[in-house]
Motif scaffolding. Sequence first.
Motif, mmCIF file in Angstrom:
data_model
loop_
_atom_site.group_PDB
_atom_site.id
_atom_site.type_symbol
_atom_site.label_atom_id
_atom_site.label_comp_id
_atom_site.label_asym_id
_atom_site.label_seq_id
_atom_site.Cartn_x
_atom_site.Cartn_y
_atom_site.Cartn_z
ATOM 1 N N TYR A 1 13.968 -6.303 -3.779
ATOM 2 C CA TYR A 1 13.422 -5.962 -2.534
ATOM 3 C C TYR A 1 13.702 -4.755 -1.689
ATOM 4 O O TYR A 1 12.966 -4.067 -1.258
ATOM 5 C CB TYR A 1 13.791 -7.082 -1.481
ATOM 6 C CG TYR A 1 13.408 -8.595 -2.035
ATOM 7 C CD1 TYR A 1 12.215 -8.771 -1.610
ATOM 8 C CD2 TYR A 1 14.394 -9.433 -2.448
ATOM 9 C CE1 TYR A 1 11.974 -10.243 -1.949
ATOM 10 C CE2 TYR A 1 14.031 -10.607 -2.762
ATOM 11 C CZ TYR A 1 12.906 -10.932 -2.587
ATOM 12 O OH TYR A 1 12.452 -12.403 -3.063
ATOM 13 N N SER B 1 16.169 -10.700 10.292
ATOM 14 C CA SER B 1 15.102 -10.313 9.518
ATOM 15 C C SER B 1 14.319 -9.227 10.348
ATOM 16 O O SER B 1 13.928 -8.318 9.705
ATOM 17 C CB SER B 1 14.201 -11.270 8.962
ATOM 18 O OG SER B 1 13.498 -11.857 9.796
ATOM 19 N N GLU C 1 13.403 -5.066 9.485
ATOM 20 C CA GLU C 1 12.285 -4.465 9.495
ATOM 21 C C GLU C 1 12.234 -3.580 10.300
ATOM 22 O O GLU C 1 11.493 -2.366 9.870
ATOM 23 C CB GLU C 1 11.236 -5.681 9.769
ATOM 24 C CG GLU C 1 9.700 -5.258 9.861
ATOM 25 C CD GLU C 1 8.898 -6.191 9.835
ATOM 26 O OE1 GLU C 1 7.721 -6.119 9.090
ATOM 27 O OE2 GLU C 1 8.913 -7.179 10.917
ATOM 28 N N MET D 1 15.212 -10.681 3.622
ATOM 29 C CA MET D 1 14.209 -10.036 2.788
ATOM 30 C C MET D 1 13.238 -10.933 2.288
ATOM 31 O O MET D 1 11.879 -11.155 2.230
ATOM 32 C CB MET D 1 14.794 -9.294 1.781
ATOM 33 C CG MET D 1 15.644 -8.293 1.878
ATOM 34 S SD MET D 1 14.980 -6.909 3.154
ATOM 35 C CE MET D 1 13.496 -6.214 2.363
ATOM 36 N N THR D 2 13.654 -12.476 2.091
ATOM 37 C CA THR D 2 12.991 -13.586 1.753
ATOM 38 C C THR D 2 11.752 -13.682 2.976
ATOM 39 O O THR D 2 10.593 -14.155 2.779
ATOM 40 C CB THR D 2 13.299 -14.680 1.075
ATOM 41 O OG1 THR D 2 14.318 -15.044 2.049
ATOM 42 C CG2 THR D 2 14.125 -14.331 -0.075
ATOM 43 N N ASN E 1 9.254 -11.509 3.345
ATOM 44 C CA ASN E 1 7.974 -11.598 2.365
ATOM 45 C C ASN E 1 7.435 -12.627 2.216
ATOM 46 O O ASN E 1 6.789 -12.873 1.162
ATOM 47 C CB ASN E 1 8.897 -11.126 1.008
ATOM 48 C CG ASN E 1 9.195 -9.599 0.807
ATOM 49 O OD1 ASN E 1 8.030 -8.651 0.376
ATOM 50 N ND2 ASN E 1 10.360 -8.984 1.044
ATOM 51 N N GLU F 1 8.646 -15.746 1.696
ATOM 52 C CA GLU F 1 9.154 -16.564 0.538
ATOM 53 C C GLU F 1 9.621 -17.820 1.143
ATOM 54 O O GLU F 1 10.363 -17.987 2.051
ATOM 55 C CB GLU F 1 9.864 -15.774 -0.401
ATOM 56 C CG GLU F 1 9.194 -14.608 -0.869
ATOM 57 C CD GLU F 1 9.855 -13.568 -1.732
ATOM 58 O OE1 GLU F 1 11.034 -14.159 -2.293
ATOM 59 O OE2 GLU F 1 9.590 -12.635 -2.307
#
Length: 157
Positions: free
Chosen positions: A30, A86, A90, A146-147, A150, A152
């Motif tokens: 990532y 998160s 970002e 990161m997940t 994304n 996830e």
Amino acid sequence: MKVVLLSVGKTDEDFYVRAIEMFKKRLSHYIPFELDFVPDVKNRKNLSEKEQKQLEGEAILNRIQPGDHVVLLDDKGKQYSSMEFSAFIEKRSHSVPKRLVFVVGGPYGFADQVYDRANEKLSLSRMTFTHQMVRLVFVEQLYRAMTILNGEPYHHE
């Protein structure tokens, strides 16, 4: 942007080393991520708390580059949920040109000159953790961030 976790002292417990390496490997899919260590101060038992913080502070500042965005992992810092962290990552990915450096201090915290250099302070919890555990919690939360970013399924609301 590269994320760096700069820490005083190395992780020496094998199970923490393995877990941190697992998340470090996962993070490589990532974002550029690096672990950097400042050696423990020698002859700590003969130094005052202030002297130890001063020597650690000098070593930390020697590892920080001009232009780094420095975030101290500090019990007086701002606390985030995983979702908020998160969003923090970002936002910094759009505003930090080179390195976002998170710093774990020594057993007595940070010297004044490190606080002066810092851009922000972040707290992982109001609870106290060992420094080795802080490293693991941080890399896991960075991976979780990161997940989330994304889309996830690692994180569940």
